[in-house]
Design a protein around this motif. Sequence first.
Motif, short mmCIF file in Angstrom:
data_model
loop_
_atom_site.label_atom_id
_atom_site.label_comp_id
_atom_site.label_asym_id
_atom_site.label_seq_id
_atom_site.Cartn_x
_atom_site.Cartn_y
_atom_site.Cartn_z
N ARG A 139 0.84 -1.20 0.00
CA ARG A 139 0.00 0.00 0.00
C ARG A 139 0.87 1.25 0.00
N ALA A 140 1.98 1.17 0.74
CA ALA A 140 2.89 2.31 0.79
C ALA A 140 3.46 2.60 -0.60
N MET B 290 2.02 1.91 -3.44
CA MET B 290 0.95 2.51 -4.24
C MET B 290 0.75 3.97 -3.86
N ALA B 291 0.87 4.25 -2.57
CA ALA B 291 0.74 5.63 -2.11
C ALA B 291 1.85 6.49 -2.72
N ARG C 216 3.36 5.90 -5.53
CA ARG C 216 3.04 6.06 -6.94
C ARG C 216 2.04 7.20 -7.14
N GLU C 217 1.07 7.29 -6.23
CA GLU C 217 0.03 8.32 -6.34
C GLU C 217 0.58 9.71 -6.03
N ASP C 218 1.32 9.81 -4.93
CA ASP C 218 1.80 11.12 -4.51
C ASP C 218 2.94 10.96 -3.50
N ALA D 262 2.85 10.76 0.60
CA ALA D 262 3.30 9.50 1.20
C ALA D 262 4.36 9.77 2.26
#
Lengths: 318, 237
Positions: free
Chosen positions: A188-189, A191-192, A194-196, A200
Motif C-alpha cells: 500500500r505504501a 501505491m501511495a 506512486r500516487e503522490d 506518502a
Amino acid sequence: MFNPQWDTNTPNRLRRRLVNGVIPVLLLAGFSVSPLVYANQAILFQMMAFMALAQGVNLLYGFTGYLPFGYVGFFGIGAYGMAISIQLLHFPGILAVIIGGLLSSVIAMAFLPLLRLSGAYFAISSLAAAEVLSHIVSNSAFIHITNGPYGEQLTQSYHPLTSYVVMVIVLVLTTVVVIFIRNRPFGRALMAIREDPVSAAMAGISVVRARSVVWLLSALIAGLTGALFGWHMSVFYPSTVFDLNISILAIVFTLFGGYGTVTGPVLGSIVLYGLYNAIGISDPQYFQLIYGLLIIALVLFLPGGIISLIQRRGNYVP
Amino acid sequence: MSHEPVLAFEDIVKKFGTFRALDKVSATLKAGEILGLVGPNGSGKTTLINVISGLYNPDAGKILFQGLDITRWPMHKRARVGINRTFQIPKPFKSLSITENVALAYHYGSKPAMNPRQALDFVGLSHAASQLALQLNSTQQKLLDLARALAAGPKILLIDELAAGLNHQELKVIADHVQLLAQQGIALIVVEHHLGFVNQLTNRVIVMNAGKEIFQGSLDQAAQDPVVSAVYLGTGS
C-alpha cells in the motif's frame, strides 16, 4: 502491523487469502505437469521467464510507477553473472544462477540515482543504462571475462531439466513475494508513493527507501531469470540477453494483463506469449499486426488491462 | 502543559533563484498553542509550512523540534516524530480507499495517534470509509488530508487553508475541531486567508508580506497596525 480490519476493499479476508494462495499453487502444478503433456519445454520455460519478468515490471511500474524500458539490462547482467561464475569460477549451475541474480542487484545499486527521475525521463534513462551495460559486456576489452561479442557457451553445464525446475521455483517464489508485498502495508505504501510521493512522505513512509527496495528486488528477479535463461539456453550472445524486445514484451504482458495485481502479469504472459507461439513463429507478419492492434485496443479501451474487466464489477482480483 | 516551545524556527531564509520567498522568519510555538499565519498571496505562508514540514530545505536558519535540530531531516522522519500537515490542494492517494489512506499514516506515523476509525470519525468521513478517495469532492479530500495527518500522531500540525470553500456552518464545526486538537496538546499553525476563521481559533498571528514577518501579536492589534493596514489596503498614495 497493518490492521487488516481496515482493509475494507476486500469482502472476506479468509477468502482473499485462499484466492491469493491458489495462484502460486496453480503455477507450480501447471508448469510441473505441462512438460508431460506438451513436448516443447523451451516454450514453457520462456513463458515462465516472461511471467517472472512481468512480475518484476509489475513491482516497478504497477506498484511504484516507474516504467523500466531498460529492465532487460538486469536480465542480461544476470545471464553474464551466471556464465562468468561457471566459466571462470567453476561454480555449480544453481550457485551461478544465484550469483547472477545478486550481481544484478549490485549493479542496480549503482543505478539507484535513476530513481530521482520520473515518467519518460526515467524510462529513457533506464534504457540508456541497459545499453551501457550491453556495450560493456560485449566490449572486446573484456573478452577474457565476458568473451566480448562472441557470447557464452556453457555446453559443459547444460542441464535443461534442472534449470527448468529452478525456473519453476523462481517463478513461484517471485509470485509469492508479489502477493506478500501487495497484501502488506509495504505494498500500500508503494501505491501511495506512486500516487503522490510528497503525501506518502507525510504519512511517514520513507519514499527513497521503499523505492530502492523495490528497485533492487526487481533487479534480483530479472537477474535470476536472466541467469536461468542463459543456463537453460547454454549458448547466448550479448544481443540475445540484452535484446530490448525482452523489456518491451515484459512490459506489454504486464499492462495487457493488468498492472498492480498479481494475476494480471500471469494472465498477460499466458495469453500473449501463447499467441506469440501460436502464430508468431509461423506467421510473424500477422502476429506483429495482431499484436499491434491488441496494444492499441488495450490503450484505448482497457488501460487497466484485461483484469479491469473483472474489477469493474466490483470483484476482488488478487 | 509544558512551557518549553515544541517548535522553534529561527531566521529561516528560503530563496528561489534570487527571489527570497522567506527572509529571516522566526517564531516559537508551545504545545496546545494555535498560531495563525496570515498575509496576502505570495507572502510566503505556504513556503514556511513547506520548510517546517521538510518539503523544502531552507537556505539559512534553524528549525528545532522539542529542542532537537531537525533543519535537514527528510519529511518522513519529521512525520514519524510528530510533525504533520495538510495541503492547500489536498493530496489523497486516490486509488486507495479512504480507510487505507488513513491506515497508512497510522501504520507508519508517530504514536500515540488516533486510530483510523477515530480519525475518520473526527473529520466526519466514517460513512465513506470503504469508498475510494477519488470519489470524494474537494472539501471531503481536505478533510481526508486532515484525518491522515491526525492518524500520523502529530504533536505539531500545520494546516494550510482548510477553510477555503467551506460555508459558515462548516467553518464553525472545523474551528471547534481545531480548538479541540489544541486542547489535546497539539501545537497548530494555521495558514488562512479567511481572517474570520483565524479569529475564531486564536488571537496570536504572524502577518507576512513578501517573505518577511511584518507583524507578530494579536489579530486585534494587527488590525490597528499601520504596516499591516498598508499591506492589506494599500498606502493610499
